[in-house]
Design an enzyme around this catalytic site. Structure first.
Site, mmCIF file in Angstrom:
data_model
loop_
_atom_site.group_PDB
_atom_site.id
_atom_site.type_symbol
_atom_site.label_atom_id
_atom_site.label_comp_id
_atom_site.label_asym_id
_atom_site.label_seq_id
_atom_site.Cartn_x
_atom_site.Cartn_y
_atom_site.Cartn_z
ATOM 1 C CE1 TYR A 48 -7.545 -2.909 -8.567
ATOM 2 C CE2 TYR A 48 -8.340 -0.520 -7.960
ATOM 3 C CZ TYR A 48 -7.220 -1.454 -8.549
ATOM 4 O OH TYR A 48 -6.355 -0.531 -8.651
ATOM 5 C CG ASP A 63 -0.306 5.209 -4.567
ATOM 6 O OD1 ASP A 63 0.788 4.396 -4.598
ATOM 7 O OD2 ASP A 63 -0.516 4.915 -5.567
ATOM 8 C CG ASP A 91 -1.887 -1.806 -6.872
ATOM 9 O OD1 ASP A 91 -1.232 -2.031 -7.715
ATOM 10 O OD2 ASP A 91 -2.457 -0.200 -6.849
ATOM 11 C CG ASP A 93 2.586 -0.447 -5.322
ATOM 12 O OD1 ASP A 93 1.339 -0.062 -5.547
ATOM 13 O OD2 ASP A 93 2.290 -1.437 -3.957
ATOM 14 C CG HIS A 118 -3.051 -4.137 -11.283
ATOM 15 N ND1 HIS A 118 -1.999 -2.904 -10.825
ATOM 16 C CD2 HIS A 118 -4.367 -3.191 -10.787
ATOM 17 C CE1 HIS A 118 -2.846 -2.348 -9.482
ATOM 18 N NE2 HIS A 118 -4.184 -2.431 -9.661
ATOM 19 C CD GLU A 120 2.791 -0.389 -10.418
ATOM 20 O OE1 GLU A 120 3.286 1.323 -10.239
ATOM 21 O OE2 GLU A 120 1.058 -0.007 -9.972
ATOM 22 C CB CYS A 128 -1.078 7.620 -7.597
ATOM 23 S SG CYS A 128 -2.283 7.861 -8.362
ATOM 24 N NE ARG A 165 0.116 0.785 -12.656
ATOM 25 C CZ ARG A 165 -0.965 1.852 -11.971
ATOM 26 N NH1 ARG A 165 -2.177 1.221 -11.065
ATOM 27 N NH2 ARG A 165 -0.073 3.137 -12.003
ATOM 28 C CD GLU A 195 -3.165 3.946 -14.269
ATOM 29 O OE1 GLU A 195 -4.307 4.128 -14.679
ATOM 30 O OE2 GLU A 195 -3.315 3.890 -12.956
ATOM 31 C CG ASN A 218 -7.137 3.170 -12.142
ATOM 32 O OD1 ASN A 218 -7.797 2.662 -11.508
ATOM 33 N ND2 ASN A 218 -5.639 3.210 -12.752
#
Length: 308
Positions: A48, A63, A91, A93, A118, A120, A128, A165, A195, A218
């Site tokens: 990951y 982040d 990721d 984002d 993923h 989001e 983050c 996500r 999340e 997560n």
């Protein structure tokens, strides 16, 4: 049969893992070539790539949505190339813009060899998922991102696992978050990711409410989610559990201690303690030194014929 197995692509392998009802997929969080090599040496079935770790290691910044598509794609491509038999989930984002950018990002992640990602529903200037004050795009914009990802995958004629996500739990509540995930799955996302799960009961509930879709957990140590072991996560119904801070915490602690020791004493001590006294060569072996030498010799190279 063994020869056929060798031809399985990383995304095919990831889908097989997803379809194995007896297995939970462990995603050790890696953020550079060395941490990826260490995880590969440990024998994980999947890696990951943490966005937070990539941002910190590549840019030296927190982040807060500062990493670009180019930053993330290049990093993911490098990690994915280290061992093509081990799928990488990375990721993505927010997808880095509107539908055209999301589509471009998906195509480039596929070309980079990423097996899954993923995406989001935060605004582009995201943060983050375990920080406060997250802002979300509208439901309409969120669904446009998912459609763009699904359509781009279809357009390429190639495959990649799409994990939807949502960060809606913190500000809009469970029912809104559940609705967003259900909508994303209906549009063609392969898995869901709530999340900031706030309790183990909530973790069990989201898995039940989204069944039979696979759900990702997560596991951020020190974040808002209570600690789950991988076995607990499996028992609660999760299909994936990723650990973005797996390498970040130990590296920060050990390097900070080494820097403090050097500053205070003027000496490093034994910085390679625990590597059987082999010094940097042990690290090079983790990163493929033996295979590199063998490849060179097989091609007729002379430089490493007698070793290093």
């Amino acid at each position: 049969m063994a020869e056929q197995a060798d031809r399985i692509s990383p995304v095919q392998k990831l889908r097989r893992l997803m379809n194995d009802s007896d297995k939970i997929i462990l995603g050790p969080g890696v953020y550079d070539g060395l941490t990826a090599r260490i995880a590969l040496q440990a024998g994980f079935d999947c890696l990951y790539m943490t966005g937070a770790g990539t941002t910190m290691s590549r840019l030296g910044m927190p982040d807060l949505g500062v990493a670009t598509l180019n930053d993330m794609r290049d990093h993911a491509g490098m990690i994915a190339s280290l061992d093509r038999s081990v799928p990488l989930i990375a990721d993505m984002d927010t997808g880095y813009g509107g539908p055209l950018m999301v589509g471009r990002a998906v195509e480039q992640y596929i070309n980079a060899g990423v097996a899954g990602f993923h995406i989001e529903d935060q605004v582009v200037n995201k943060r983050c998922g375990h920080l406060k004050g997250k802002e979300l795009v509208s439901e309409t914009e969120w669904y446009a991102r998912i459609r763009a990802a699904v359509n781009s995958r279809a357009k390429t004629g190639r495959d990649i696992v799409i994990v939807a996500r949502t960060d809606a739990l913190q500000s809009l509540g469970y029912e809104v978050a559940l609705k967003r995930l259900k909508g994303a799955l209906e549009l063609g996302a392969d898995a869901a990711f709530l999340e900031g799960v706030e309790s183990k009961e909530q973790g069990r509930q989201i898995c039940a409410d989204l069944a039979p879709a696979p759900v990702m957990l997560n596991m951020v140590e020190g974040g808002v989610t209570p600690h789950f072991s991988s076995q607990e996560a499996k028992e609660h119904g999760f299909k994936f559990i990723v650990y973005p801070g797996l390498a970040l915490g130990p590296v920060y602690q050990s390097v900070a201690a080494a820097c403090k020791h050097l500053k205070e004493t003027g000496d490093t001590g034994n910085v390679y303690q625990g590597t059987q006294g082999q010094g940097p060569k042990e690290l090079f072996m983790v990163c493929g030194l033996k295979e590199a030498i063998e490849f060179d010799v097989a091609a007729g190279g002379e430089l490493y014929k007698r070793g290093v």
